[in-house]
Scaffold this active site. Structure first.
Site, short mmCIF file in Angstrom:
data_model
loop_
_atom_site.label_atom_id
_atom_site.label_comp_id
_atom_site.label_asym_id
_atom_site.label_seq_id
_atom_site.Cartn_x
_atom_site.Cartn_y
_atom_site.Cartn_z
N ASP A 66 0.81 -1.23 0.00
CA ASP A 66 0.00 0.00 0.00
C ASP A 66 0.85 1.28 0.00
O ASP A 66 0.31 2.37 -0.22
CB ASP A 66 -0.96 0.00 1.20
N HIS A 105 7.16 -7.27 -1.27
CA HIS A 105 6.14 -7.78 -2.20
C HIS A 105 5.71 -6.75 -3.25
O HIS A 105 4.69 -6.93 -3.92
CB HIS A 105 4.94 -8.31 -1.41
N THR A 129 1.65 -8.79 11.55
CA THR A 129 1.71 -9.83 10.53
C THR A 129 1.30 -11.19 11.11
O THR A 129 1.67 -11.52 12.24
CB THR A 129 3.09 -9.95 9.87
N ASN A 155 1.15 -7.83 17.71
CA ASN A 155 0.10 -8.27 16.80
C ASN A 155 -1.21 -8.39 17.58
O ASN A 155 -1.20 -8.63 18.80
CB ASN A 155 0.47 -9.64 16.19
#
Ligand code: BV8
Length: 246
Positions: free
Chosen positions: A103, A118, A191, A216
């Protein structure tokens, strides 16, 4: 929680090498859907169904409609407190910020030397990998003029410059992330730690003697591995740690 956060803040303050790796959870508070959380689905498709070279070969229009939807969504989102704090930390020598997110909210927050494992929603490349079109180009237009964009060099289809499942990551990014796994503190933020090779870097860091920690919302396969697992929202916990650092 207070004692754990103080312990982590002390480790971060003392670290000459700090590595932070983020996932979709760091952008959840900005309104970006996560992959596995609620809302992780687009129409009825799982990300793993659409983010593959096979899906693109089968139906490039469908895959581009998915990415167009995500570009539109992300374009209306803004970096949150977690992005802002990590951007400031990334200015510190010896700190490396690695992300699985496409993003670019870390970039918009001003992060330095971000390792994007990625790829990016905002970059395209030639789907036929023509010589000139292999190098990604940026296109921030929302919406893109064509449902299926074309390569400006060969006229063939363009595709998102994103690493799909079954595709190898860019070796330079993997090398930088592996290098950063040699550190004093390796912190993962937001994550689910299931997608590889990204999920393997914290194991590497631990093997190399780093203090490993996880922030997280939910438990992950890494929770039992790391030295410190802190469950809660990144956009609330990072400000607390940052204040302790200050
Ligand atoms: C490859 C771009 C060589 C696409 C992505 C070893 C073991 C098993 C499988 C494999 C393996 N090695 C390779 C594989 C296959 C595969 C893989 O890992 N599959 C998984 C599903 C098991 N890996 C690959 O294919 C990789 N390529 O290995 O190439 C090769 C090739 C063939 C065969 C062997 C080797 C490529 C992987 C990259 C794929 N592309 N993204 C796109 O975005 O369109 S991965 C994508 O999914 C994301 O980038 C990210 O990496 C992953 C999603 O994970 P998260 O970001 O963690 O998001 P998620 O929603 O899952 O979790 C969010 C978490 O946040 C939750 O836990 C939630 O609790 C938390 N949270 C929510 N809100 C908050 C919060 N936390 C804090 N605060 C909050 N507010």
């Amino acid at each position: 929680m207070e004692t754990e956060l103080r312990a982590l803040a002390a480790r971060i303050a003392a670290a000459s090498r700090l590595t932070v790796m983020t996932g979709a959870g760091v952008s959840a508070a900005s309104g970006v859907p996560t992959f596995r959380g609620a809302g992780g689905l687009w129409r009825t498709y799982r990300a793993e169904d659409l983010a593959t070279p096979e899906a693109f070969a089968r139906d490039p229009r469908l895959v581009w409609e998915w990415y167009a939807w995500r570009r539109e969504k992300v374009a209306s989102c803004h970096p949150n407190a977690a992005h802002d704090i990590l951007a400031r930390w990334s200015q510190r020598p010896g700190t490396t910020l690695v992300t699985q997110n496409v993003d670019d909210l870390h970039l918009r927050a001003g992060s330095r030397d971000l390792v994007r494992l990625h790829g990016s929603l905002w970059e395209l490349r030639c789907a036929d990998a023509c010589a000139a079109g292999t190098r990604p180009w940026r296109d921030d237009r929302v919406p893109l003029p064509d449902v299926i964009p074309t390569c400006p060099h060969c006229g063939g289809y363009a595709r998102p410059a994103i690493v799909w499942f079954g595709e190898s990551l860019d070796g330079r990014d993997v090398d930088r992330a592996l290098d950063a796994a040699t550190c004093d503190v390796f912190l993962t933020v937001g994550t689910s730690a299931v997608v590889y090779p990204a999920a393997g870097f914290v194991h590497q860091a631990k093997r190399r003697g780093a203090f490993t920690a996880e922030i997280n919302m939910d438990e992950t396969p890494a929770s039992s591995l790391v030295d410190l697992s802190i469950l809660g929202p990144a956009e609330e916990i990072l400000p607390v740690i940052d204040n302790m650092l200050a």
